[in-house]
Scaffold this active site. Structure first.
Site, short mmCIF file in Angstrom:
data_model
loop_
_atom_site.label_atom_id
_atom_site.label_comp_id
_atom_site.label_asym_id
_atom_site.label_seq_id
_atom_site.Cartn_x
_atom_site.Cartn_y
_atom_site.Cartn_z
N ASP A 1 0.87 -1.17 0.00
CA ASP A 1 0.00 0.00 0.00
C ASP A 1 0.91 1.22 0.00
O ASP A 1 1.61 1.48 0.97
CB ASP A 1 -0.90 -0.02 1.24
CG ASP A 1 -1.76 1.23 1.37
OD1 ASP A 1 -1.66 2.12 0.50
OD2 ASP A 1 -2.54 1.32 2.34
N LYS B 1 -2.92 -2.78 8.10
CA LYS B 1 -3.05 -4.23 8.15
C LYS B 1 -2.19 -4.85 7.05
O LYS B 1 -1.82 -4.20 6.08
CB LYS B 1 -4.52 -4.63 8.02
CG LYS B 1 -4.89 -5.81 8.90
CD LYS B 1 -4.48 -5.61 10.35
CE LYS B 1 -4.68 -6.89 11.17
NZ LYS B 1 -4.10 -6.78 12.49
N TYR C 1 1.54 0.79 14.86
CA TYR C 1 0.50 0.50 13.88
C TYR C 1 0.79 1.23 12.57
O TYR C 1 0.89 2.44 12.52
CB TYR C 1 -0.89 0.90 14.40
CG TYR C 1 -1.95 0.59 13.37
CD1 TYR C 1 -2.28 -0.74 13.10
CD2 TYR C 1 -2.58 1.58 12.64
CE1 TYR C 1 -3.21 -1.07 12.13
CE2 TYR C 1 -3.52 1.27 11.67
CZ TYR C 1 -3.83 -0.05 11.43
OH TYR C 1 -4.75 -0.37 10.46
#
Length: 365
Positions: A11, A231, A228
């Site tokens: 991504d 995902k 974080y």
């Protein structure tokens, strides 16, 4: 001469949040991969996206973990990142955890699934790409493909499947691996695979001759980055027919939209919805999680196809069920089991909240 399939994803920027990769990013990747094909690094390639992830499907003769192939993918993502920054896309370059390439893309952010094999007279391969979920999302469907006779009739009636398969399982927390055989060790295997955030299938081989059957990307972004990032959005390569499950047996497990971790901020459980590639735009609460399946024939290291495996009305009810499950789960708000359990919230605000409240906790009577 053997053929290698490398599927590498990342991504590197999205339009309107985390919904979809911009076409300009895919175009830039196409320029880089076309040059690699023209110079002989790659034999063929196909570029797609599932949500905000760009998926590079590449064939070549260089074997797994080849530096030139991995460098090509890295360069494509780096160049696409610059385009994303110019367009001020959201999360530009977010999956790239390093500024420089170090010889292998593993551990640098992008997910990678590869396999090398000698081509059969006819070699169907299905590439699965996910968005808004983690590598363990493939545990249940892969188990059903290669170990569940209620899904794969060939395990019972096809002599070439009857002796079963070996599963290579990674412990992504302790960085260890174990190989287990089915059907002999089925119960022990399930004891691991049920913990989808920790134990993930990496590869599957046919027991009779060790032939590769499936390969999965197992990279855990948050564990690598220590915070974080997003995902992991895994990819998988699965061979079908003639000694492997039929193509219909390979896609059948996805008719059940099982619960997986991911969704909004990577912190919620939700159904894995099988969709056509054009519908791989997770928007509701950044989801629900999606999976696409592209079917190819491999012919002399070239990609023939693809066919969009989930662009089929027979999966309409699965999508409807996934929407109903999503509605039910959303009504839980910030409560488990919609929100992930506390041990999966390490890279969210929860540790900070507990630290702030530390002095206010008292011993119970």
């Amino acid at each position: 001469m053997k053929t290698t399939i490398s599927v590498i994803k990342a991504d590197v920027g999205s339009v309107a949040g985390h919904a979809v990769a911009h076409e300009a990013l895919k175009k830039k990747c196409d320029e880089i991969l076309a040059e690699a094909r023209d110079t002989g690094i790659l034999e063929d390639y196909y570029i797609t996206n599932c949500g905000d992830d760009i998926d590079l499907i590449m064939t070549h003769r260089n074997g797994e973990e080849n530096e030139e192939v991995h460098q090509t993918a890295w360069n494509a993502f780096r160049e696409a990142t610059e385009v994303a920054r110019g367009l001020k896309l959201y999360g530009a370059g977010q999956d790239l955890l390093s500024d420089t390439f170090s010889g292998n893309i593993k551990g640098m952010g992008p997910g990678c699934a590869e396999m090398e094999f000698k081509e059969r007279p006819s070699d169907p391969v299905i590439i699965f790409c996910c968005d808004k979920t983690e590598p363990g999302a493939f545990n249940l469907p892969l188990f059903r493909m290669f170990a569940d006779p209620f899904n794969t009739a060939g395990l019972v009636i096809d002599p070439t499947l009857h002796n079963g398969y070996e599963f290579e399982v990674f412990d992504v927390v302790e960085h260890k691996k174990v190989t287990m055989a089915c059907p002999d060790e089925m119960y022990d295997l399930l004891a691991l695979l049920g913990s989808i955030s920790r134990y993930v299938i990496k590869k599957i081989h046919r027991r009779d001759d060790g032939e590769i059957a499936a390969s999965v990307s197992t990279e855990r972004l948050n564990l690598m980055a220590g915070k974080y990032i997003g995902k992991d959005d895994p990819v998988a390569i699965v061979r079908a027919q003639s000694g492997f499950p039929a193509a219909g047996e390979v896609v059948e497990p996805f008719a059940f939209p099982h619960l997986v971790g991911g969704w909004m901020r990577g912190s919620h459980n939700g159904p894995l919805m099988p969709v056509a590639q054009r519908d791989a735009t997770p928007v509701r609460f950044d989801g629900p999680p999606r999976v696409i399946g592209l079917g190819f024939q491999i012919a002399d290291c070239k990609l023939v196809g693809p066919i969009d495996m989930f662009d089929d009305p027979s999966f309409d009810r699965s999508r409807q069920l996934a929407s109903e499950i999503a509605e039910y789960m959303r009504r839980h708000g910030p409560f488990e089991p919609h929100r992930l359990p506390s041990d999966e919230m390490e890279y969210t605000s929860l540790p900070g909240v507990l630290e702030k409240l530390g002095d206010r906790f008292e011993d119970m009577d």
